[in-house]
Design a protein around this motif. Sequence first.
Motif, PDB file in Angstrom:
ATOM      1  N   GLY A 191      36.879  38.066  40.172  1.00  0.00           N
ATOM      2  CA  GLY A 191      37.122  39.000  39.072  1.00  0.00           C
ATOM      3  C   GLY A 191      38.326  39.902  39.291  1.00  0.00           C
ATOM      4  O   GLY A 191      38.431  40.977  38.700  1.00  0.00           O
ATOM      5  N   ILE A 192      39.226  39.448  40.180  1.00  0.00           N
ATOM      6  CA  ILE A 192      40.423  40.239  40.514  1.00  0.00           C
ATOM      7  C   ILE A 192      41.657  39.562  39.914  1.00  0.00           C
ATOM      8  O   ILE A 192      41.773  38.339  39.964  1.00  0.00           O
ATOM      9  N   VAL A 193      42.569  40.329  39.346  1.00  0.00           N
ATOM     10  CA  VAL A 193      43.853  39.775  38.902  1.00  0.00           C
ATOM     11  C   VAL A 193      44.972  40.375  39.758  1.00  0.00           C
ATOM     12  O   VAL A 193      44.783  41.412  40.399  1.00  0.00           O
ATOM     13  N   PHE A 194      46.131  39.706  39.766  1.00  0.00           N
ATOM     14  CA  PHE A 194      47.183  40.118  40.706  1.00  0.00           C
ATOM     15  C   PHE A 194      47.649  41.553  40.473  1.00  0.00           C
ATOM     16  O   PHE A 194      48.104  42.224  41.402  1.00  0.00           O
ATOM     17  N   LEU A 195      47.513  42.028  39.244  1.00  0.00           N
ATOM     18  CA  LEU A 195      47.929  43.406  38.946  1.00  0.00           C
ATOM     19  C   LEU A 195      47.158  44.407  39.805  1.00  0.00           C
ATOM     20  O   LEU A 195      47.681  45.460  40.176  1.00  0.00           O
ATOM     21  N   ASP A 196      45.919  44.063  40.148  1.00  0.00           N
ATOM     22  CA  ASP A 196      45.091  44.948  40.977  1.00  0.00           C
ATOM     23  C   ASP A 196      45.690  45.111  42.370  1.00  0.00           C
ATOM     24  O   ASP A 196      45.362  46.064  43.072  1.00  0.00           O
ATOM     25  N   ARG A 197      46.512  44.154  42.794  1.00  0.00           N
ATOM     26  CA  ARG A 197      47.048  44.158  44.158  1.00  0.00           C
ATOM     27  C   ARG A 197      48.497  44.638  44.212  1.00  0.00           C
ATOM     28  O   ARG A 197      49.085  44.689  45.296  1.00  0.00           O
ATOM     29  N   VAL A 198      49.086  44.936  43.087  1.00  0.00           N
ATOM     30  CA  VAL A 198      50.448  45.460  43.067  1.00  0.00           C
ATOM     31  C   VAL A 198      50.395  46.918  43.523  1.00  0.00           C
ATOM     32  O   VAL A 198      49.589  47.689  43.029  1.00  0.00           O
ATOM     33  N   GLU A 199      51.222  47.261  44.526  1.00  0.00           N
ATOM     34  CA  GLU A 199      51.110  48.586  45.124  1.00  0.00           C
ATOM     35  C   GLU A 199      51.631  49.701  44.229  1.00  0.00           C
ATOM     36  O   GLU A 199      51.163  50.836  44.297  1.00  0.00           O
ATOM     37  N   SER A 200      52.623  49.376  43.416  1.00  0.00           N
ATOM     38  CA  SER A 200      53.232  50.411  42.587  1.00  0.00           C
ATOM     39  C   SER A 200      53.673  49.785  41.269  1.00  0.00           C
ATOM     40  O   SER A 200      54.052  48.605  41.236  1.00  0.00           O
ATOM     41  N   THR A 201      53.663  50.574  40.222  1.00  0.00           N
ATOM     42  CA  THR A 201      54.108  50.029  38.931  1.00  0.00           C
ATOM     43  C   THR A 201      55.602  49.696  38.963  1.00  0.00           C
ATOM     44  O   THR A 201      56.081  48.937  38.131  1.00  0.00           O
TER      45      THR A 201
END
Length: 177
Positions: free
Chosen positions: A149-159
């Motif tokens: 239930g995780i998408v890569f956006l969850d793992r991006v450290e900063s916007t």
Amino acid sequence: MGVLQVAQLGNDVLRCKAQPVNNISDKNLGGIIDNLIATVIETNGVGIAAPQVSISDRLFIMASRPNLRYPNAPKMEPTAMINPRLISHSEDRVKDWEGCLSVPGIRGLVSRYRVINVEYTNREGKLKRQELTDFMARIFQHEYDHLEGIVFLDRVESTTDLMTEDEYQKQILQLKN
Ligand code: ZN
């Protein structure tokens, strides 16, 4: 074989923990795998997980090959990985740009383990063990996240580590080629 509709960010199915596949010999499973492969090829992906087509099962396809979205991807036969597990991983991690068929138009810089050892059941029902490195390891970790239930956006450290697909094509691919 048919191309399936890909669930987009915001759809609850992308946030569910997928269920183990209990019956590998289920007749429907082969059809689902064929349709997933048709879908990932049609959409220029390098991997696709069952939850992305609204099937909340622990199953994904790795199908790396050079295409419009990933011109430098290594070539492999599309491979179905059923009930995949991450057995062990290297200490070192690499950051690179990822995209997702469920998050169209956006790329993000994501840190992943560089080397992983994995286990999965293939479509013939055989238990497989494999070492994956670099881009292949990245695909596995990205697809495995979908099962959690995780998408890569969850793992991006900063916007600031996000980019549109257009800008990515302009900047990053030109640098690499
Ligand atoms: Zn994805």
